[in-house]
Design a protein around this motif. Structure first.
Motif, PDB file in Angstrom:
ATOM      1  N   SER A  31       0.735  -1.184   0.146  1.00  0.00           N
ATOM      2  CA  SER A  31      -0.119   0.217  -0.093  1.00  0.00           C
ATOM      3  C   SER A  31       0.898   1.453   0.279  1.00  0.00           C
ATOM      4  CB  SER A  31      -0.685  -0.550   1.576  1.00  0.00           C
ATOM      5  OG  SER A  31      -1.552   1.287   1.163  1.00  0.00           O
ATOM      6  N   PRO A  32       0.185   2.157  -0.580  1.00  0.00           N
ATOM      7  CA  PRO A  32       1.186   3.999  -0.525  1.00  0.00           C
ATOM      8  C   PRO A  32       1.271   4.617   0.825  1.00  0.00           C
ATOM      9  CG  PRO A  32      -0.494   3.320  -2.268  1.00  0.00           C
ATOM     10  CD  PRO A  32      -0.727   2.576  -1.194  1.00  0.00           C
ATOM     11  N   ASN A  33       0.032   3.615   1.790  1.00  0.00           N
ATOM     12  CA  ASN A  33       0.401   4.558   3.391  1.00  0.00           C
ATOM     13  C   ASN A  33       1.423   3.131   3.721  1.00  0.00           C
ATOM     14  OD1 ASN A  33      -0.788   6.403   2.708  1.00  0.00           O
ATOM     15  ND2 ASN A  33      -2.707   5.200   3.484  1.00  0.00           N
ATOM     16  N   ASP A  34       1.920   1.843   3.662  1.00  0.00           N
ATOM     17  CA  ASP A  34       3.066   1.585   3.986  1.00  0.00           C
ATOM     18  C   ASP A  34       3.869   2.060   4.621  1.00  0.00           C
ATOM     19  OD1 ASP A  34       1.292  -0.776   4.313  1.00  0.00           O
ATOM     20  OD2 ASP A  34       1.960  -1.518   2.410  1.00  0.00           O
ATOM     21  N   ASP A  35       4.283   2.189   5.729  1.00  0.00           N
ATOM     22  CA  ASP A  35       6.074   2.792   5.985  1.00  0.00           C
ATOM     23  C   ASP A  35       6.650   2.069   5.756  1.00  0.00           C
ATOM     24  OD1 ASP A  35       3.985   5.322   6.239  1.00  0.00           O
ATOM     25  OD2 ASP A  35       4.128   5.215   8.766  1.00  0.00           O
ATOM     26  N   ASN A  36       8.415   3.054   5.627  1.00  0.00           N
ATOM     27  CA  ASN A  36       9.032   2.502   5.492  1.00  0.00           C
ATOM     28  C   ASN A  36       9.835   1.236   4.993  1.00  0.00           C
ATOM     29  OD1 ASN A  36      10.856   4.313   6.377  1.00  0.00           O
ATOM     30  ND2 ASN A  36       9.552   3.830   8.495  1.00  0.00           N
ATOM     31  N   THR A  37       8.760   0.941   3.593  1.00  0.00           N
ATOM     32  CA  THR A  37       8.529  -0.669   3.000  1.00  0.00           C
ATOM     33  C   THR A  37       9.643  -0.559   1.939  1.00  0.00           C
ATOM     34  OG1 THR A  37       6.402  -1.432   4.038  1.00  0.00           O
ATOM     35  CG2 THR A  37       7.706  -2.456   2.187  1.00  0.00           C
ATOM     36  N   TYR A  38      10.552  -1.053   2.224  1.00  0.00           N
ATOM     37  CA  TYR A  38      11.403  -1.249   0.783  1.00  0.00           C
ATOM     38  C   TYR A  38      12.944  -2.460   1.199  1.00  0.00           C
ATOM     39  CZ  TYR A  38      14.206   1.979   4.173  1.00  0.00           C
ATOM     40  OH  TYR A  38      14.431   2.098   5.267  1.00  0.00           O
ATOM     41  N   LEU A  39      13.274  -2.566   0.179  1.00  0.00           N
ATOM     42  CA  LEU A  39      14.727  -3.282  -0.070  1.00  0.00           C
ATOM     43  C   LEU A  39      15.703  -2.421  -0.739  1.00  0.00           C
ATOM     44  CD1 LEU A  39      14.918  -6.819   0.229  1.00  0.00           C
ATOM     45  CD2 LEU A  39      14.384  -7.346  -2.537  1.00  0.00           C
ATOM     46  N   TYR A  40      16.678  -3.131   0.152  1.00  0.00           N
ATOM     47  CA  TYR A  40      17.888  -2.335  -0.706  1.00  0.00           C
ATOM     48  C   TYR A  40      18.992  -2.793  -0.704  1.00  0.00           C
ATOM     49  CZ  TYR A  40      19.178  -1.611   4.259  1.00  0.00           C
ATOM     50  OH  TYR A  40      19.751  -2.074   5.663  1.00  0.00           O
ATOM     51  N   ARG A  41      19.801  -1.974  -0.858  1.00  0.00           N
ATOM     52  CA  ARG A  41      21.689  -2.719  -1.216  1.00  0.00           C
ATOM     53  C   ARG A  41      22.680  -1.587  -0.703  1.00  0.00           C
ATOM     54  NH1 ARG A  41      25.441  -5.836  -5.578  1.00  0.00           N
ATOM     55  NH2 ARG A  41      27.215  -5.680  -4.409  1.00  0.00           N
ATOM     56  N   ASP A  42      23.368  -1.979   0.395  1.00  0.00           N
ATOM     57  CA  ASP A  42      24.565  -1.150   0.994  1.00  0.00           C
ATOM     58  C   ASP A  42      25.324  -1.634   0.195  1.00  0.00           C
ATOM     59  OD1 ASP A  42      26.148   1.187   1.947  1.00  0.00           O
ATOM     60  OD2 ASP A  42      25.902   0.198   3.819  1.00  0.00           O
ATOM     61  N   LEU A  43      26.018  -0.171  -1.666  1.00  0.00           N
ATOM     62  CA  LEU A  43      27.138  -0.052  -1.744  1.00  0.00           C
ATOM     63  C   LEU A  43      27.994   0.515  -1.058  1.00  0.00           C
ATOM     64  CD1 LEU A  43      26.850  -1.948  -4.751  1.00  0.00           C
ATOM     65  CD2 LEU A  43      24.964  -1.044  -3.921  1.00  0.00           C
ATOM     66  N   GLY A  44      27.837   1.059  -0.402  1.00  0.00           N
ATOM     67  CA  GLY A  44      29.278   1.972   0.335  1.00  0.00           C
ATOM     68  C   GLY A  44      28.886   3.613  -0.792  1.00  0.00           C
ATOM     69  N   VAL A  45      29.519   4.748   0.549  1.00  0.00           N
ATOM     70  CA  VAL A  45      30.256   6.358   0.414  1.00  0.00           C
ATOM     71  C   VAL A  45      30.410   5.998  -1.477  1.00  0.00           C
ATOM     72  CG1 VAL A  45      30.513   8.454   0.837  1.00  0.00           C
ATOM     73  CG2 VAL A  45      30.210   6.270   2.397  1.00  0.00           C
ATOM     74  N   ASP A  46      29.124   6.775  -1.998  1.00  0.00           N
ATOM     75  CA  ASP A  46      29.572   7.636  -2.691  1.00  0.00           C
ATOM     76  C   ASP A  46      29.994   6.499  -4.212  1.00  0.00           C
ATOM     77  OD1 ASP A  46      28.959  10.198  -2.095  1.00  0.00           O
ATOM     78  OD2 ASP A  46      31.695  10.864  -1.784  1.00  0.00           O
ATOM     79  N   TYR A  47      29.488   5.218  -4.039  1.00  0.00           N
ATOM     80  CA  TYR A  47      29.615   4.338  -5.013  1.00  0.00           C
ATOM     81  C   TYR A  47      29.006   4.683  -6.158  1.00  0.00           C
ATOM     82  CZ  TYR A  47      29.120  -0.532  -7.415  1.00  0.00           C
ATOM     83  OH  TYR A  47      29.903  -1.294  -8.022  1.00  0.00           O
ATOM     84  N   PHE A  48      27.968   4.853  -6.932  1.00  0.00           N
ATOM     85  CA  PHE A  48      27.088   5.976  -7.946  1.00  0.00           C
ATOM     86  C   PHE A  48      27.275   7.088  -7.873  1.00  0.00           C
ATOM     87  CE2 PHE A  48      24.497   2.491  -6.198  1.00  0.00           C
ATOM     88  CZ  PHE A  48      24.883   1.252  -7.317  1.00  0.00           C
ATOM     89  N   ASN A  49      28.639   7.056  -8.474  1.00  0.00           N
ATOM     90  CA  ASN A  49      28.994   8.684  -8.827  1.00  0.00           C
ATOM     91  C   ASN A  49      29.951   8.685 -10.367  1.00  0.00           C
ATOM     92  OD1 ASN A  49      31.035   6.400  -9.371  1.00  0.00           O
ATOM     93  ND2 ASN A  49      32.894   7.876  -7.337  1.00  0.00           N
ATOM     94  N   GLY A  50      29.328   8.468 -11.051  1.00  0.00           N
ATOM     95  CA  GLY A  50      29.618   8.354 -13.030  1.00  0.00           C
ATOM     96  C   GLY A  50      28.287   7.771 -13.083  1.00  0.00           C
ATOM     97  N   ASP A  51      28.709   7.474 -14.876  1.00  0.00           N
ATOM     98  CA  ASP A  51      27.815   7.490 -15.742  1.00  0.00           C
ATOM     99  C   ASP A  51      27.637   5.569 -14.864  1.00  0.00           C
ATOM    100  OD1 ASP A  51      28.756   9.299 -17.093  1.00  0.00           O
ATOM    101  OD2 ASP A  51      28.935   8.246 -19.051  1.00  0.00           O
ATOM    102  N   PHE A  52      26.178   5.881 -15.237  1.00  0.00           N
ATOM    103  CA  PHE A  52      25.734   4.210 -14.841  1.00  0.00           C
ATOM    104  C   PHE A  52      24.379   3.779 -15.974  1.00  0.00           C
ATOM    105  CE2 PHE A  52      23.272   6.586 -11.899  1.00  0.00           C
ATOM    106  CZ  PHE A  52      22.320   6.113 -12.445  1.00  0.00           C
ATOM    107  N   GLU A  53      24.072   2.246 -16.038  1.00  0.00           N
ATOM    108  CA  GLU A  53      22.416   1.684 -16.751  1.00  0.00           C
ATOM    109  C   GLU A  53      22.238   0.484 -15.894  1.00  0.00           C
ATOM    110  OE1 GLU A  53      21.838   1.859 -21.044  1.00  0.00           O
ATOM    111  OE2 GLU A  53      22.528  -0.025 -20.904  1.00  0.00           O
ATOM    112  N   HIS A  54      21.346   1.386 -15.281  1.00  0.00           N
ATOM    113  CA  HIS A  54      20.664   0.171 -14.436  1.00  0.00           C
ATOM    114  C   HIS A  54      19.702  -0.804 -15.565  1.00  0.00           C
ATOM    115  CE1 HIS A  54      21.852   1.756 -11.095  1.00  0.00           C
ATOM    116  NE2 HIS A  54      23.138   1.809 -11.175  1.00  0.00           N
TER     117      HIS A  54
END
Length: 409
Positions: A31-54
């Motif tokens: 639901s839109p009202n489900d608080d703090n529901t997510y799945l994530y990966r921690d790649l480290g500080v500033d990992y995505f720091n340039g061009d990318f394509e996901h």
């Protein structure tokens, strides 16, 4: 590109809306009202720091009106969308929404809490779609993000137009990637639950590309064709590929190479030039991005000879009823190295090393002699001078005739 393993991701899911397999995360009744529901990966500080394509695929299997959900997100903080917005945070998001009139997919940006978004790509439930999210650092003042949606897993049939959004106020590098993320608290209280999945998320972790080698073809005296196949362009996308070659069996560091530029998936060829005739070379395909270089297997080949050795057969001397002296001259070695010379003879035309022979181990040029022995009385023989190379090849001179004398009492 490598597919992300969602089993290695971290859940924030107090309402038990998410279920993961290695390549798919399924959301049920989210639901839109489900608080703090997510799945994530921690790649480290500033990992995505340039061009990318996901890249990823998604499918909605059930939904109600006023359904809102972030299918993909990139942030520096952990919260749902509303928490990030109200907390003055930044991030990029691929969001779908269903209002009273349409179901659409859009690209959103938070810039220290300020919201901007593109127009939407309309789509349908019960259909799988394929999404590219691309960041180009060199465009605009701080870079630009692109959204493209496709109907096929090969990303060849695009739906609608390409949407883009300029990155606002500063260059932004990110730490977390999410798939998916709940909205938080919908602004007007509407609460439409959604079911579906996100799968085959690619392009997250840096990786070199992948390339395979095929046999060298079109081999000539000084040229050949290197053959390879790009299987994966890597993350970030490779900027160079081609072949390297050398006269030693480990050509990886060779400065002699082709540079074919940015690769695409599929077969490619290289023009290998500047070779020496009748020489063994080793060649390897390569692919390079900012993360590193990877190689296929090494293939070897030998160039063709430009010139063969030359040997002549002269008239025989000292002929008796059972012996004679063979005379020959090694004129030149051509592109080869000679290791022996001699004469061969037989009662049949064009004798070879498989017939009678007399051999001298020598690589010298010039005149030489051989001893022809154990001949038959009053018999005609055919004789040729020959040389053997260090590569076990035999080259023969012209043929001369020998007639032994009668053995008179």
């Amino acid at each position: 590109m490598a597919v992300e393993n969602f089993l290695l991701y971290t859940e924030s899911d107090a309402s038990n809306r998410l279920t993961e397999t290695s390549s798919r995360v399924t959301f049920t009744g989210l639901s839109p009202n489900d608080d703090n529901t997510y799945l994530y990966r921690d790649l480290g500080v500033d990992y995505f720091n340039g061009d990318f394509e996901h890249r990823f695929a998604f499918r909605l299997t059930s939904l109600a009106q006023w359904a809102w959900l972030k299918l993909w997100a990139m942030t520096n903080d952990l919260d749902d969308y509303v928490g990030l917005r109200d907390g003055g945070k930044s991030g990029f998001f691929i969001s779908y929404s269903r209002t009273l009139t349409s179901l659409s997919l859009r690209l959103w940006q938070l810039d220290s809490g300020a919201v901007s978004a593109t127009s939407g790509v309309n789509f349908s439930s019960q259909t799988t779609y394929y999404v590219k999210v691309t960041r180009v650092e060199s465009e605009g003042t701080y870079g630009k993000i692109y959204l493209r949606v496709y109907s096929d897993p090969g990303f060849s049939s695009q739906i609608g137009t390409t949407f883009s959004i300029n990155i606002q106020t500063s260059k932004k590098d990110f730490r977390y990637v999410h798939a998916p993320m709940s909205y938080g608290t919908l602004f007007d209280g509407n609460n439409g639950a959604t079911g579906g999945y996100v799968e085959n998320l690619e392009g997250i972790a840096n990786s070199t590309g992948s390339v395979t080698a095929q046999d060298v073809s079109a081999i000539a005296q000084t040229t050949a064709t290197g053959n390879g196949t790009v299987l994966d362009v890597g993350t970030p996308t490779a900027t160079q590929h081609g072949h390297k070659w050398d006269t030693n069996s480990s050509p990886y560091s060779s400065a002699t190479k082709t540079e074919l530029g940015v690769p695409t998936i599929g077969a490619f060829t290289s023009n290998i030039t500047g070779l020496t005739p009748y020489r063994t070379y080793w060649v390897v395909p390569y692919i390079t991005n900012s993360f590193g270089t990877s190689y296929g297997v090494v293939k070897s080949f030998m160039t063709l000879a430009d010139s063969d050795p030359s040997v002549t057969t002269e008239a025989l001397t000292d002929v008796t009823y059972q012996s004679a002296t063979g005379n020959g001259t090694v004129v030149n070695a051509g592109d080869f190295t000679i290791e022996e010379h001699g004469h061969v003879w037989s009662t049949l035309h064009l004798p070879t090393i498989d017939d009678d022979s007399d051999t001298t181990i020598s690589g010298a040029l010039g005149a030489y002699t051989s001893s022809l022995t154990s001949l038959l009385v009053n018999t005609v023989y055919f004789v040729r001078a020959y040389v053997k190379t260090t590569t076990d090849l035999y080259f023969y001179g012209n043929e001369v005739e020998l007639a032994t004398s009668a053995n008179l009492p």
